[in-house]
Design a protein around this motif. Structure first.
Motif, short mmCIF file in Angstrom:
data_model
loop_
_atom_site.label_atom_id
_atom_site.label_comp_id
_atom_site.label_asym_id
_atom_site.label_seq_id
_atom_site.Cartn_x
_atom_site.Cartn_y
_atom_site.Cartn_z
N GLN A 184 0.81 -1.23 0.00
CA GLN A 184 0.00 0.00 0.00
C GLN A 184 0.84 1.28 0.00
O GLN A 184 0.38 2.32 -0.45
N ASP A 185 2.06 1.18 0.53
CA ASP A 185 2.92 2.37 0.59
C ASP A 185 4.28 1.98 0.01
O ASP A 185 5.07 1.29 0.65
N HIS A 186 4.54 2.47 -1.18
CA HIS A 186 5.76 2.05 -1.89
C HIS A 186 7.04 2.54 -1.21
O HIS A 186 8.12 2.05 -1.48
N ASN A 187 6.89 3.53 -0.32
CA ASN A 187 8.08 4.02 0.40
C ASN A 187 8.37 3.21 1.65
O ASN A 187 9.39 3.39 2.30
N TYR A 188 7.43 2.32 2.03
CA TYR A 188 7.61 1.56 3.26
C TYR A 188 8.60 0.41 3.03
O TYR A 188 8.46 -0.35 2.06
N GLN A 189 9.56 0.31 3.92
CA GLN A 189 10.54 -0.78 3.82
C GLN A 189 10.17 -1.88 4.81
O GLN A 189 10.31 -1.67 6.02
N PRO A 190 9.68 -3.03 4.37
CA PRO A 190 9.36 -4.09 5.33
C PRO A 190 10.65 -4.63 5.95
O PRO A 190 11.73 -4.46 5.39
N GLN A 191 10.52 -5.24 7.12
CA GLN A 191 11.72 -5.79 7.79
C GLN A 191 12.44 -6.78 6.90
O GLN A 191 13.65 -6.87 6.92
N VAL A 192 11.65 -7.58 6.14
CA VAL A 192 12.27 -8.57 5.25
C VAL A 192 12.05 -8.12 3.81
O VAL A 192 10.93 -8.18 3.30
N SER A 193 13.11 -7.65 3.17
CA SER A 193 12.96 -7.21 1.78
C SER A 193 13.06 -8.43 0.85
O SER A 193 13.49 -9.51 1.26
N LEU A 194 12.68 -8.21 -0.40
CA LEU A 194 12.79 -9.30 -1.38
C LEU A 194 14.25 -9.70 -1.54
O LEU A 194 14.59 -10.88 -1.67
N GLN A 195 15.13 -8.70 -1.48
CA GLN A 195 16.56 -9.00 -1.60
C GLN A 195 17.04 -9.86 -0.42
O GLN A 195 17.82 -10.79 -0.60
N ASP A 196 16.52 -9.58 0.79
CA ASP A 196 16.88 -10.41 1.96
C ASP A 196 16.44 -11.86 1.71
O ASP A 196 17.16 -12.80 2.02
N SER A 197 15.22 -12.01 1.20
CA SER A 197 14.68 -13.35 0.98
C SER A 197 15.53 -14.11 -0.04
O SER A 197 15.79 -15.30 0.10
N TYR A 198 15.95 -13.38 -1.05
CA TYR A 198 16.79 -13.99 -2.07
C TYR A 198 18.15 -14.39 -1.47
O TYR A 198 18.66 -15.48 -1.72
N SER A 199 18.73 -13.50 -0.67
CA SER A 199 20.07 -13.75 -0.12
C SER A 199 20.07 -14.98 0.77
O SER A 199 20.99 -15.80 0.71
N SER A 200 19.06 -15.12 1.61
CA SER A 200 19.04 -16.28 2.52
C SER A 200 18.79 -17.56 1.73
O SER A 200 19.37 -18.61 2.03
N PHE A 201 17.92 -17.48 0.72
CA PHE A 201 17.71 -18.66 -0.12
C PHE A 201 19.01 -19.04 -0.83
O PHE A 201 19.41 -20.21 -0.88
N ARG A 202 19.68 -18.03 -1.36
CA ARG A 202 20.92 -18.31 -2.09
C ARG A 202 21.97 -18.97 -1.18
O ARG A 202 22.65 -19.90 -1.57
N LEU A 203 22.05 -18.48 0.06
CA LEU A 203 22.99 -19.09 1.00
C LEU A 203 22.63 -20.54 1.27
O LEU A 203 23.50 -21.43 1.28
N ALA A 204 21.33 -20.81 1.47
CA ALA A 204 20.89 -22.19 1.72
C ALA A 204 21.21 -23.07 0.50
O ALA A 204 21.69 -24.21 0.64
#
Ligand SMILES: NC(=O)c1ccc[n+]([C@@H]2O[C@H](COP(=O)([O-])OP(=O)(O)OC[C@H]3O[C@@H](n4cnc5c(N)ncnc54)[C@H](O)[C@@H]3O)[C@@H](O)[C@H]2O)c1
Length: 366
Positions: A331-351
């Protein structure tokens, strides 16, 4: 604001748990459910006054579905997320993002092209004890993190012989299916990305890879070690994360943690700051200089313990915070959620790279 319509795909153990939590959220309404198991989808649809769809394609075609919640086994995640993105729906996805790196890369490109949001349900990011730990490490009150050590020994009792969990083509293996939670958490704590990864596994006589460990060297110098085993009865389950810092240690206990213990030294002027951050009184002990060590000095050791009463309540709340944050980011494009898409990608990539290190028998660069 009108509640957003949720369409749930996969109503197994975790689908049921999360739906119960979402049903109490005013921002959403469960409007549609599909599961290949007709009994489960019909029962769920009747509980939530939602439409039961026989197929995922039918659910995606329902205009009332604005966010697709994917709770199916891991091997379906990337393909189902891709279908949802192509149908113009936002996606709240159970971990893992995918089981294969190429399919994760492909999915990210489609999300970008279709301009839809995807969030991963990393519940550990939203539980109170880990939030306090995160504040503690960011405050640097006990100095920089030097070492992270996770030991997670879990039950295999509910994982019967032919459960998808044991089949790499369905789960991706323990790191991808489960360890990814802790990779995400430790990536966040370290505020860095992995450099080198070296991983090992134990395979039982039945062919199951039931114990895995990975050593990770982060780019900022933090060293980390992760051990997961699914090899025991539930009453012996134990999860402990040790966080070693320059001037102390924090130990978190429990899969959904219910205890944080700290011990360390810091200047007296900062005792109140630490006590306020933890929300508990500090215990301070004077320790004489150890005998026989030249140059060792006396000091004051500070200890504290934070406990939580109700892990199930914390788990449920974490699930709702995850979805609330995701909705906020839509709803708010300026809002940064605690878990970004990049974070999700990074942890998956590490796994994924940790599993590759096991398969290839040597260490790898992230
Ligand atoms: N974040 C967490 O704390 C947490 C905890 C547990 C599980 N999970 C994740 O949730 C997901 C589901 O796990 P679970 O334990 O509920 O598994 P499960 O096997 O209990 O449930 C999966 C459900 O998906 C259904 N399903 C299978 N194929 C389908 C298809 N093609 N279309 C529609 N439905 C299909 C099955 O019938 C079943 O009801 C997994 O990705 C798991 O990693 C996350």
């Amino acid at each position: 604001m009108q509640p957003l319509g949720l369409g749930i795909v996969g109503y197994g153990g975790f689908g049921e748990f999360t739906a119960k939590a979402y049903a109490h959220m005013p921002q959403v309404r469960i409007v549609a459910i599909t599961d290949v198991d007709a009994t489960r989808r019909n029962a769920a649809a009747s509980t939530y006054h939602a439409t039961a769809y026989e197929t995922y394609e039918q659910l995606l075609a329902d205009p009332a579905v604005e966010i697709v919640v994917i709770n199916t086994p891991p091997w379906l995640h990337a393909a189902q997320a891709q279908q949802a993105a192509l149908a113009g729906k936002h996606i709240f996805l159970e971990k893992p993002l995918a089981i294969d790196l190429a399919e994760a890369d492909n999915l990210l490109a489609i999300l970008q092209e279709r301009q839809v949001h995807l969030g991963i349900d990393y519940v550990l990011r939203h539980v109170p004890i880990y939030n306090i730990l995160q504040q503690l490490t960011s405050s640097k009150l006990l100095g920089e993190i030097t070492y992270l050590r996770l030991e997670n020994v879990a039950s295999n009792e509910a994982l019967h012989g032919d459960h998808w969990f044991w089949k790499r083509q369905y789960s991706g293996g323990i790191f991808i299916e489960h360890g990814v939670h802790f990779f995400d958490l430790c990536n966040q704590l370290s505020q860095s990305l992995p450099g080198d990864i070296s991983a090992y596994a134990h395979t039982g006589s039945d062919g199951r890879q039931d114990r895995v460990m990975a050593n990770v060297a982060y780019n900022n110098g933090i060293l980390a070690s992760f051990y997961h085993a699914f090899d025991r009865p539930a009453i012996l389950e134990q999860t402990v994360l040790h966080v070693t810092m320059e001037h102390g240690t924090a130990v978190v206990t429990g899969w959904i943690p219910d205890r944080l213990e700290i011990e360390g030294t810091l200047s007296r002027e900062r005792y109140d700051e630490l006590s306020n951050l933890l929300g508990v009184e500090l215990k301070v002990t004077s320790v004489p200089a150890p005998e026989g060590i030249t140059g060792a000095t006396a000091g004051e050791l500070v200890m504290a313990q934070v406990t939580r009463e109700d892990r199930t309540a914390d788990y449920t709340q974490a699930v709702t915070i995850g979805l609330s944050e995701f909705i906020h980011s839509i709803q708010d494009h300026n809002y940064q959620p605690q878990v970004s898409l990049q974070d999700s990608y990074s942890s998956f990539r590490l796994a994924y790279r940790a599993q590759q290190s096991i398969d290839q028998g040597h260490s790898l660069v992230y």
